[in-house]
Design a protein around this motif. Structure first.
Motif, PDB file in Angstrom:
ATOM      1  N   ASN A  31       0.833  -1.201   0.000  1.00 33.20           N
ATOM      2  CA  ASN A  31       0.000   0.000   0.000  1.00 33.20           C
ATOM      3  C   ASN A  31       0.867   1.250   0.000  1.00 33.20           C
ATOM      4  O   ASN A  31       1.306   1.721   1.035  1.00 33.20           O
ATOM      5  CB  ASN A  31      -0.944   0.008   1.200  1.00 33.20           C
ATOM      6  CG  ASN A  31      -1.906   1.182   1.164  1.00 33.20           C
ATOM      7  OD1 ASN A  31      -1.976   1.903   0.186  1.00 33.20           O
ATOM      8  ND2 ASN A  31      -2.647   1.361   2.236  1.00 33.20           N
ATOM      9  N   ARG A  32       1.100   1.805  -1.179  1.00 31.14           N
ATOM     10  CA  ARG A  32       1.879   3.039  -1.332  1.00 31.14           C
ATOM     11  C   ARG A  32       0.976   4.273  -1.321  1.00 31.14           C
ATOM     12  O   ARG A  32       1.455   5.387  -1.471  1.00 31.14           O
ATOM     13  CB  ARG A  32       2.674   3.005  -2.640  1.00 31.14           C
ATOM     14  CG  ARG A  32       3.662   1.867  -2.712  1.00 31.14           C
ATOM     15  CD  ARG A  32       4.869   2.189  -1.909  1.00 31.14           C
ATOM     16  NE  ARG A  32       5.809   1.085  -1.973  1.00 31.14           N
ATOM     17  CZ  ARG A  32       6.733   0.885  -1.084  1.00 31.14           C
ATOM     18  NH1 ARG A  32       6.859   1.695  -0.069  1.00 31.14           N
ATOM     19  NH2 ARG A  32       7.546  -0.134  -1.180  1.00 31.14           N
ATOM     20  N   ALA A  33      -0.327   4.074  -1.163  1.00 28.21           N
ATOM     21  CA  ALA A  33      -1.259   5.201  -1.059  1.00 28.21           C
ATOM     22  C   ALA A  33      -1.029   5.910   0.275  1.00 28.21           C
ATOM     23  O   ALA A  33      -0.330   5.403   1.150  1.00 28.21           O
ATOM     24  CB  ALA A  33      -2.697   4.706  -1.168  1.00 28.21           C
ATOM     25  N   TYR A  91      -8.511  -1.661  -9.810  1.00 30.23           N
ATOM     26  CA  TYR A  91      -7.528  -2.098 -10.797  1.00 30.23           C
ATOM     27  C   TYR A  91      -8.255  -3.201 -11.571  1.00 30.23           C
ATOM     28  O   TYR A  91      -8.452  -4.295 -11.038  1.00 30.23           O
ATOM     29  CB  TYR A  91      -6.278  -2.646 -10.130  1.00 30.23           C
ATOM     30  CG  TYR A  91      -5.384  -1.615  -9.470  1.00 30.23           C
ATOM     31  CD1 TYR A  91      -5.742  -0.278  -9.358  1.00 30.23           C
ATOM     32  CD2 TYR A  91      -4.167  -1.993  -8.944  1.00 30.23           C
ATOM     33  CE1 TYR A  91      -4.912   0.644  -8.751  1.00 30.23           C
ATOM     34  CE2 TYR A  91      -3.325  -1.077  -8.335  1.00 30.23           C
ATOM     35  CZ  TYR A  91      -3.701   0.235  -8.237  1.00 30.23           C
ATOM     36  OH  TYR A  91      -2.871   1.146  -7.627  1.00 30.23           O
ATOM     37  N   SER A 102       1.288  -2.916  -6.301  1.00 26.86           N
ATOM     38  CA  SER A 102       1.596  -1.765  -5.468  1.00 26.86           C
ATOM     39  C   SER A 102       0.476  -0.754  -5.653  1.00 26.86           C
ATOM     40  O   SER A 102       0.268  -0.249  -6.754  1.00 26.86           O
ATOM     41  CB  SER A 102       2.937  -1.170  -5.893  1.00 26.86           C
ATOM     42  OG  SER A 102       3.294  -0.115  -5.049  1.00 26.86           O
ATOM     43  N   ARG A 104      -0.993   2.627  -5.658  1.00 29.34           N
ATOM     44  CA  ARG A 104      -0.447   3.966  -5.750  1.00 29.34           C
ATOM     45  C   ARG A 104      -1.409   4.954  -5.105  1.00 29.34           C
ATOM     46  O   ARG A 104      -2.574   4.636  -4.890  1.00 29.34           O
ATOM     47  CB  ARG A 104      -0.223   4.299  -7.212  1.00 29.34           C
ATOM     48  CG  ARG A 104       0.773   3.290  -7.819  1.00 29.34           C
ATOM     49  CD  ARG A 104       0.875   3.434  -9.267  1.00 29.34           C
ATOM     50  NE  ARG A 104       1.817   4.496  -9.568  1.00 29.34           N
ATOM     51  CZ  ARG A 104       2.233   4.760 -10.782  1.00 29.34           C
ATOM     52  NH1 ARG A 104       1.789   4.060 -11.795  1.00 29.34           N
ATOM     53  NH2 ARG A 104       3.088   5.721 -10.996  1.00 29.34           N
ATOM     54  N   THR A 121      -1.045  -1.250 -12.405  1.00 25.36           N
ATOM     55  CA  THR A 121       0.159  -0.665 -11.806  1.00 25.36           C
ATOM     56  C   THR A 121       1.005  -1.729 -11.115  1.00 25.36           C
ATOM     57  O   THR A 121       1.794  -1.429 -10.245  1.00 25.36           O
ATOM     58  CB  THR A 121      -0.209   0.425 -10.788  1.00 25.36           C
ATOM     59  OG1 THR A 121      -1.026  -0.167  -9.790  1.00 25.36           O
ATOM     60  CG2 THR A 121      -0.916   1.576 -11.452  1.00 25.36           C
ATOM     61  N   ARG A 123       3.908  -4.658 -10.681  1.00 29.54           N
ATOM     62  CA  ARG A 123       5.306  -4.725 -11.119  1.00 29.54           C
ATOM     63  C   ARG A 123       5.812  -6.149 -10.946  1.00 29.54           C
ATOM     64  O   ARG A 123       5.341  -6.904 -10.090  1.00 29.54           O
ATOM     65  CB  ARG A 123       6.163  -3.748 -10.343  1.00 29.54           C
ATOM     66  CG  ARG A 123       6.225  -3.987  -8.865  1.00 29.54           C
ATOM     67  CD  ARG A 123       7.060  -2.904  -8.188  1.00 29.54           C
ATOM     68  NE  ARG A 123       7.052  -3.087  -6.766  1.00 29.54           N
ATOM     69  CZ  ARG A 123       7.859  -3.904  -6.102  1.00 29.54           C
ATOM     70  NH1 ARG A 123       8.759  -4.615  -6.734  1.00 29.54           N
ATOM     71  NH2 ARG A 123       7.778  -4.026  -4.796  1.00 29.54           N
TER      72      ARG A 123
END
Length: 126
Positions: A31-33, A91, A102, A104, A121, A123
């Protein structure tokens, strides 16, 4: 998130699906949010038949990560994320067998929109 929590979650999901005789695919999620993730739902891409995936506790923003076991043979899923602020993000088509996901930061939306759909998104694992 601690490694112990991830292992406990994974082991409980493995035990549950092993009894059912279904194969398990693993979703590696980061969780990069900015906000904490409070709900995760998965569906076959293109369908609207989402099922909830138990998180245990919220997945904090800023890099908290976890691995979730998903019962089923397919690798492609639509992933819907709901954050503590009430916003959600979709997504629509992610290959969880080939990619780590990930999340975003949620993009800005129009005033009345609560859900954002974003491009894939994911990877490749390193």
């Amino acid at each position: 998130m601690s490694m112990i929590r991830t292992l406990v979650l994974a082991m409980s999901l493995i035990g549950t699906t092993a009894l059912a005789g279904e194969p398990v695919r693993y979703l590696e999620l980061s969780n990069r949010a900015h906000d904490s993730l409070i709900a995760l739902e998965v569906a076959v891409p293109g369908s609207n038949d989402f099922r909830s995936v138990p998180l245990g506790t919220p997945l904090r923003g800023g890099g908290d990560a976890a691995t979730f076991g998903l019962a089923g043979e397919q690798c492609r899923y639509a992933l819907r994320f709901t954050f503590i602020n009430g916003r959600s993000m979709l997504y629509p088509d992610v290959d969880i067998c080939a990619y780590r996901v990930s999340i975003r930061p949620v993009p800005r939306v129009h005033r009345n929109e609560r859900e954002v759909q974003v491009a894939n998104t994911a990877r490749k694992p390193s």
